[in-house]
Design a protein around this motif. Structure first.
Motif, PDB file in Angstrom:
ATOM      1  N   ASP A 123      36.748  33.806  44.919  1.00  0.00           N
ATOM      2  CA  ASP A 123      36.624  33.589  43.483  1.00  0.00           C
ATOM      3  C   ASP A 123      35.830  32.313  43.230  1.00  0.00           C
ATOM      4  O   ASP A 123      35.410  31.623  44.172  1.00  0.00           O
ATOM      5  CB  ASP A 123      37.993  33.539  42.795  1.00  0.00           C
ATOM      6  CG  ASP A 123      38.857  32.371  43.269  1.00  0.00           C
ATOM      7  OD1 ASP A 123      38.399  31.565  44.102  1.00  0.00           O
ATOM      8  OD2 ASP A 123      40.007  32.273  42.793  1.00  0.00           O
ATOM      9  N   SER A 124      35.615  32.016  41.953  1.00  0.00           N
ATOM     10  CA  SER A 124      34.820  30.834  41.593  1.00  0.00           C
ATOM     11  C   SER A 124      35.513  29.547  41.994  1.00  0.00           C
ATOM     12  O   SER A 124      34.852  28.561  42.351  1.00  0.00           O
ATOM     13  CB  SER A 124      34.533  30.843  40.092  1.00  0.00           C
ATOM     14  OG  SER A 124      33.792  31.991  39.725  1.00  0.00           O
ATOM     15  N   ALA A 125      36.845  29.522  41.932  1.00  0.00           N
ATOM     16  CA  ALA A 125      37.581  28.311  42.310  1.00  0.00           C
ATOM     17  C   ALA A 125      37.329  27.959  43.770  1.00  0.00           C
ATOM     18  O   ALA A 125      37.094  26.793  44.109  1.00  0.00           O
ATOM     19  CB  ALA A 125      39.076  28.503  42.060  1.00  0.00           C
ATOM     20  N   SER A 126      37.375  28.944  44.657  1.00  0.00           N
ATOM     21  CA  SER A 126      37.155  28.668  46.079  1.00  0.00           C
ATOM     22  C   SER A 126      35.721  28.222  46.334  1.00  0.00           C
ATOM     23  O   SER A 126      35.467  27.355  47.183  1.00  0.00           O
ATOM     24  CB  SER A 126      37.503  29.897  46.929  1.00  0.00           C
ATOM     25  OG  SER A 126      36.716  31.008  46.564  1.00  0.00           O
ATOM     26  N   LEU A 127      34.776  28.784  45.593  1.00  0.00           N
ATOM     27  CA  LEU A 127      33.379  28.363  45.707  1.00  0.00           C
ATOM     28  C   LEU A 127      33.223  26.900  45.312  1.00  0.00           C
ATOM     29  O   LEU A 127      32.615  26.100  46.034  1.00  0.00           O
ATOM     30  CB  LEU A 127      32.507  29.245  44.809  1.00  0.00           C
ATOM     31  CG  LEU A 127      31.052  28.809  44.597  1.00  0.00           C
ATOM     32  CD1 LEU A 127      30.248  28.948  45.883  1.00  0.00           C
ATOM     33  CD2 LEU A 127      30.402  29.625  43.481  1.00  0.00           C
ATOM     34  N   MET A 128      33.804  26.527  44.181  1.00  0.00           N
ATOM     35  CA  MET A 128      33.663  25.157  43.692  1.00  0.00           C
ATOM     36  C   MET A 128      34.398  24.163  44.583  1.00  0.00           C
ATOM     37  O   MET A 128      33.914  23.051  44.818  1.00  0.00           O
ATOM     38  CB  MET A 128      34.153  25.068  42.256  1.00  0.00           C
ATOM     39  CG  MET A 128      33.318  25.878  41.272  1.00  0.00           C
ATOM     40  SD  MET A 128      31.605  25.303  41.146  1.00  0.00           S
ATOM     41  CE  MET A 128      31.808  23.977  39.955  1.00  0.00           C
TER      42      MET A 128
ATOM     43  N   GLU B 197      28.405  37.999  43.721  1.00  0.00           N
ATOM     44  CA  GLU B 197      27.065  38.272  43.212  1.00  0.00           C
ATOM     45  C   GLU B 197      27.107  38.718  41.752  1.00  0.00           C
ATOM     46  O   GLU B 197      26.232  38.364  40.958  1.00  0.00           O
ATOM     47  CB  GLU B 197      26.382  39.342  44.062  1.00  0.00           C
ATOM     48  CG  GLU B 197      24.923  39.561  43.698  1.00  0.00           C
ATOM     49  CD  GLU B 197      24.220  40.541  44.620  1.00  0.00           C
ATOM     50  OE1 GLU B 197      23.123  40.999  44.256  1.00  0.00           O
ATOM     51  OE2 GLU B 197      24.775  40.867  45.692  1.00  0.00           O
ATOM     52  N   SER B 198      28.143  39.461  41.390  1.00  0.00           N
ATOM     53  CA  SER B 198      28.285  39.895  39.996  1.00  0.00           C
ATOM     54  C   SER B 198      28.471  38.705  39.073  1.00  0.00           C
ATOM     55  O   SER B 198      27.856  38.626  38.001  1.00  0.00           O
ATOM     56  CB  SER B 198      29.472  40.856  39.870  1.00  0.00           C
ATOM     57  OG  SER B 198      29.236  42.057  40.576  1.00  0.00           O
ATOM     58  N   ILE B 199      29.322  37.774  39.474  1.00  0.00           N
ATOM     59  CA  ILE B 199      29.540  36.580  38.663  1.00  0.00           C
ATOM     60  C   ILE B 199      28.249  35.774  38.559  1.00  0.00           C
ATOM     61  O   ILE B 199      27.897  35.271  37.487  1.00  0.00           O
ATOM     62  CB  ILE B 199      30.681  35.736  39.244  1.00  0.00           C
ATOM     63  CG1 ILE B 199      32.019  36.483  39.080  1.00  0.00           C
ATOM     64  CG2 ILE B 199      30.754  34.370  38.561  1.00  0.00           C
ATOM     65  CD1 ILE B 199      33.173  35.846  39.817  1.00  0.00           C
TER      66      ILE B 199
END
Length: 240
Positions: free
Chosen positions: A192-197, A85-87
């Motif tokens: 992290d963002s990598a796992s989201l993408m 959520e912070s990102i």
């Protein structure tokens, strides 16, 4: 444009400090967060910085930005209830200020040992392939934990493994849309963002960064950071 989202929203419970979050701990009179920000402040390819900060420490953060001459920070936004959520808050602020057709580098405020070359490589890889995930080689044996017993699970060949680090760099439009989709579907547990993408089908491309690009999470990490900085300073004094 190339926009850095520096996220410093953690409370640092594993650091065992009661007075300050880990990103505000000082080493040689300078907070860890400032060491991190200076790499992006001084990089010629970084146009703007969005700082995501613990809401109760935003006032202190702004004082430090002024004290240490950090001028590329265009907005300080409060963190959320989780890293994801912070990102998102930082990515959303970048969208609001500059629009979607930009590159965003997402970096931990407590990862102060990044270097100029890695930042440059991330931007170049994202321009070429659409994203860039900073990694370093795995130097320890990695295995899966067996949840049902004390037995070791599958052991991986570490020569085939890499450690995901930061910055993680994306086209701003794509990372924003992935966050929006995750929020719509109430998916809030991406590490992290990598796992989201990757979850949303993106092929991810790697850039190798320095091994010392550690995330300061525990007291031992802080001592390692201090030792590395002292060693670099000593080398400069000796002219090496």
């Amino acid at each position: 444009m190339n926009i850095a989202v520096i996220f410093a929203g953690g409370t640092g419970t594993r650091m065992n400090t009661k007075s300050k979050p880990k990103q505000f701990l000082e080493m040689h009179g300078k907070p860890v967060l400032i060491y991190t920000l200076e790499h992006f402040e001084n990089h010629p390819m970084i146009d703007h910085i969005i700082l995501v900060c613990l809401e109760s420490w935003i006032g202190e953060a702004k004082i430090l930005l002024d004290k240490f001459g950090i001028q590329k920070v265009r907005k300080v936004v409060p963190g959320g209830s989780s890293g994801q959520e912070s990102i998102y808050n930082g990515v959303q602020a970048a969208i609001e200020l500059y629009g979607k057709d930009n590159i965003v580098l997402i970096h931990d405020g407590v990862r102060p040992l990044i270097n100029e070359e890695t930042i440059t490589s991330c931007i170049e890889m994202t321009n070429e392939k659409g994203n860039a995930i900073t990694v370093s080689p795995a130097i320890e044996t990695i295995f899966l934990r067996n949840e049902d017993s004390n037995c070791v699970g599958q052991i991986f060949n570490r020569s085939h493994c890499e450690m995901a680090k930061a910055p993680q760099c994306f086209r701003l439009k794509e990372i924003y849309e992935a966050h929006e989709e995750a929020r719509k579907n109430k998916l809030g547990d991406f590490i992290d963002s990598a796992s989201l993408m990757q979850y949303y089908g993106y092929d991810l491309y790697t850039v190798e960064g320095p091994t010392e690009n550690i995330k300061i999470t525990t007291p031992s990490d802080f001592y390692i950071f201090r030792a590395i900085m002292d060693a670099k300073e000593n080398l400069q004094i000796l002219g090496l």
